[in-house]
Scaffold this motif. Structure first.
Motif, mmCIF file in Angstrom:
data_model
loop_
_atom_site.group_PDB
_atom_site.id
_atom_site.type_symbol
_atom_site.label_atom_id
_atom_site.label_comp_id
_atom_site.label_asym_id
_atom_site.label_seq_id
_atom_site.Cartn_x
_atom_site.Cartn_y
_atom_site.Cartn_z
ATOM 1 N N GLU A 70 0.722 -1.279 0.085
ATOM 2 C CA GLU A 70 0.016 -0.011 0.024
ATOM 3 C C GLU A 70 0.979 1.095 -0.072
ATOM 4 O OE1 GLU A 70 -4.134 -1.792 2.334
ATOM 5 O OE2 GLU A 70 -2.474 -0.832 3.541
ATOM 6 N N ARG A 71 1.948 1.306 0.878
ATOM 7 C CA ARG A 71 2.806 2.314 0.807
ATOM 8 C C ARG A 71 3.491 2.605 -0.269
ATOM 9 N NH1 ARG A 71 4.298 3.226 7.158
ATOM 10 N NH2 ARG A 71 2.284 2.272 8.130
ATOM 11 N N ILE A 72 4.115 1.575 -0.769
ATOM 12 C CA ILE A 72 5.020 1.591 -2.186
ATOM 13 C C ILE A 72 4.175 1.903 -3.350
ATOM 14 C CG2 ILE A 72 6.051 0.062 -3.718
ATOM 15 C CD1 ILE A 72 7.153 -1.739 -1.476
ATOM 16 N N LEU A 73 2.986 1.457 -3.400
ATOM 17 C CA LEU A 73 2.041 1.992 -4.630
ATOM 18 C C LEU A 73 1.497 2.993 -4.294
ATOM 19 C CD1 LEU A 73 0.518 -1.533 -5.097
ATOM 20 C CD2 LEU A 73 2.172 -0.418 -6.637
ATOM 21 N N ARG A 74 1.431 3.855 -3.194
ATOM 22 C CA ARG A 74 1.021 5.199 -3.060
ATOM 23 C C ARG A 74 2.032 6.111 -3.703
ATOM 24 N NH1 ARG A 74 0.466 5.631 2.974
ATOM 25 N NH2 ARG A 74 -1.093 3.936 2.436
ATOM 26 N N GLU A 75 3.279 5.884 -3.509
ATOM 27 C CA GLU A 75 4.118 6.610 -4.050
ATOM 28 C C GLU A 75 4.821 6.476 -5.459
ATOM 29 O OE1 GLU A 75 5.366 9.392 -2.319
ATOM 30 O OE2 GLU A 75 3.935 8.704 -0.613
ATOM 31 N N ALA A 76 4.529 5.177 -5.797
ATOM 32 C CA ALA A 76 4.853 4.782 -7.311
ATOM 33 C C ALA A 76 3.951 3.610 -7.791
ATOM 34 C CB ALA A 76 6.295 4.018 -6.929
ATOM 35 N N PRO A 77 2.581 4.107 -8.090
ATOM 36 C CA PRO A 77 1.702 3.072 -8.609
ATOM 37 C C PRO A 77 1.909 2.365 -9.771
ATOM 38 C CG PRO A 77 1.359 5.538 -9.001
ATOM 39 C CD PRO A 77 2.354 5.398 -8.313
ATOM 40 N N ALA A 99 -5.268 -3.584 -2.284
ATOM 41 C CA ALA A 99 -4.162 -2.451 -2.170
ATOM 42 C C ALA A 99 -3.479 -2.246 -3.356
ATOM 43 C CB ALA A 99 -3.099 -3.323 -1.299
ATOM 44 N N GLY A 100 -3.633 -2.983 -4.671
ATOM 45 C CA GLY A 100 -3.182 -2.846 -5.749
ATOM 46 C C GLY A 100 -2.103 -3.688 -6.060
ATOM 47 N N VAL A 101 -1.826 -4.808 -5.455
ATOM 48 C CA VAL A 101 -1.142 -5.933 -6.018
ATOM 49 C C VAL A 101 -1.373 -6.526 -7.194
ATOM 50 C CG1 VAL A 101 -0.126 -8.017 -5.067
ATOM 51 C CG2 VAL A 101 -0.473 -6.211 -3.557
ATOM 52 N N ARG A 102 -0.530 -6.765 -7.999
ATOM 53 C CA ARG A 102 -0.928 -7.462 -9.391
ATOM 54 C C ARG A 102 -0.800 -8.837 -9.324
ATOM 55 N NH1 ARG A 102 2.389 -3.892 -13.705
ATOM 56 N NH2 ARG A 102 2.020 -1.890 -12.976
ATOM 57 N N GLY A 103 0.032 -9.407 -8.382
ATOM 58 C CA GLY A 103 0.532 -11.057 -8.205
ATOM 59 C C GLY A 103 0.338 -11.457 -6.956
ATOM 60 N N PHE A 104 -0.063 -12.811 -7.056
ATOM 61 C CA PHE A 104 -0.136 -13.542 -5.813
ATOM 62 C C PHE A 104 0.370 -14.882 -5.806
ATOM 63 C CE2 PHE A 104 -1.985 -12.358 -1.466
ATOM 64 C CZ PHE A 104 -1.671 -13.637 -0.977
ATOM 65 N N MET A 105 1.529 -15.553 -5.386
ATOM 66 C CA MET A 105 1.637 -16.988 -5.550
ATOM 67 C C MET A 105 2.183 -17.454 -4.264
ATOM 68 S SD MET A 105 4.949 -16.457 -8.187
ATOM 69 C CE MET A 105 4.905 -18.232 -8.782
ATOM 70 N N LEU A 106 2.249 -18.777 -4.352
ATOM 71 C CA LEU A 106 2.616 -19.683 -3.124
ATOM 72 C C LEU A 106 4.409 -19.869 -3.265
ATOM 73 C CD1 LEU A 106 -0.163 -22.365 -3.217
ATOM 74 C CD2 LEU A 106 0.201 -20.307 -1.553
ATOM 75 N N LYS A 107 5.010 -19.911 -2.063
ATOM 76 C CA LYS A 107 6.169 -20.181 -1.988
ATOM 77 C C LYS A 107 6.669 -21.600 -2.711
ATOM 78 C CE LYS A 107 7.559 -17.055 1.338
ATOM 79 N NZ LYS A 107 8.476 -16.789 2.678
#
Length: 203
Positions: A70-77, A99-107
């Protein structure tokens, strides 16, 4: 030849972070420009290095992956954020996408798959692990948005008075949200309710 995709790698497990960094370093399309050990440091390094993609663990101290995103994308969307997790828990994906996350994957992914997903996100596309997506479809989170807020702040150690200031709500209103959250989680205290909600992926 196009410039390599610049990656910021974030994980509080030093050995795992180093291993992933080494694997990504073998891909000529990628360049790991910095590594961070927690979400707070990730925010600082993202501002300093302006990476194309941030590959970040979900569960970390100081700030978790969603909070840091959230904080990273607020400054650099324009930055693409990929969250890694060990569990496809219901509720987490919804938070991440909001929050604007583009990807989600398992470890449990392999290195080649991770590289492919990073490149996909850099192209502006999304990628959600099928197991995580399936868990999200069965999301049974009974908490309202405000109940999630007060439990998340409880987990951060804030008092009712501090939560009131952070959320711009009256103290009595905060207590009402906490009381409702206790009933829905079956917990005997707000701290226990926060733990239950986090374990179930609701916050």
């Amino acid at each position: 030849m196009s410039a390599p995709v610049r990656v910021l790698l974030v994980d509080d497990e030093t050995l795992l972070r180093s291993a992933i960094g080494s694997l990504l370093g073998l891909a000529p399309e990628l360049e790991v420009v910095a590594q961070a050990e927690h979400g707070g440091r990730a925010v600082e390094l993202a501002a300093e290095h302006r990476p194309d993609v941030v590959v970040m663990d979900l569960e970390m101290p100081v700030l978790d992956g969603v909070e840091a995103a959230e904080r990273i994308l607020r400054e650099a969307p324009e930055t693409a954020v990929l969250l890694l997790t060990r569990h496809g828990r219901p509720g987490v994906l919804k938070r991440a996408l909001a929050a604007g996350v583009r990807g989600f994957m398992l470890k449990s992914m392999d290195a080649e798959e991770l590289v492919r997903v990073i490149l996909r996100l850099h192209e502006g596309r999304r990628w959600i692990d099928p197991e995580v997506s399936a868990a999200a479809m069965m999301d049974d989170n009974p908490l309202t948005e405000r109940e999630v807020d007060v439990l998340r702040l409880t987990g951060e150690g804030l008092s009712v008075r501090e939560m009131s200031g952070r959320l711009h709500l009256a103290g009595g209103t905060v207590r009402n949200y906490l009381s409702a959250a206790l009933q829905k989680t079956g917990a005997e205290s707000r701290h226990r309710a926060a733990r239950i909600a986090r374990e179930r992926g609701w916050i």
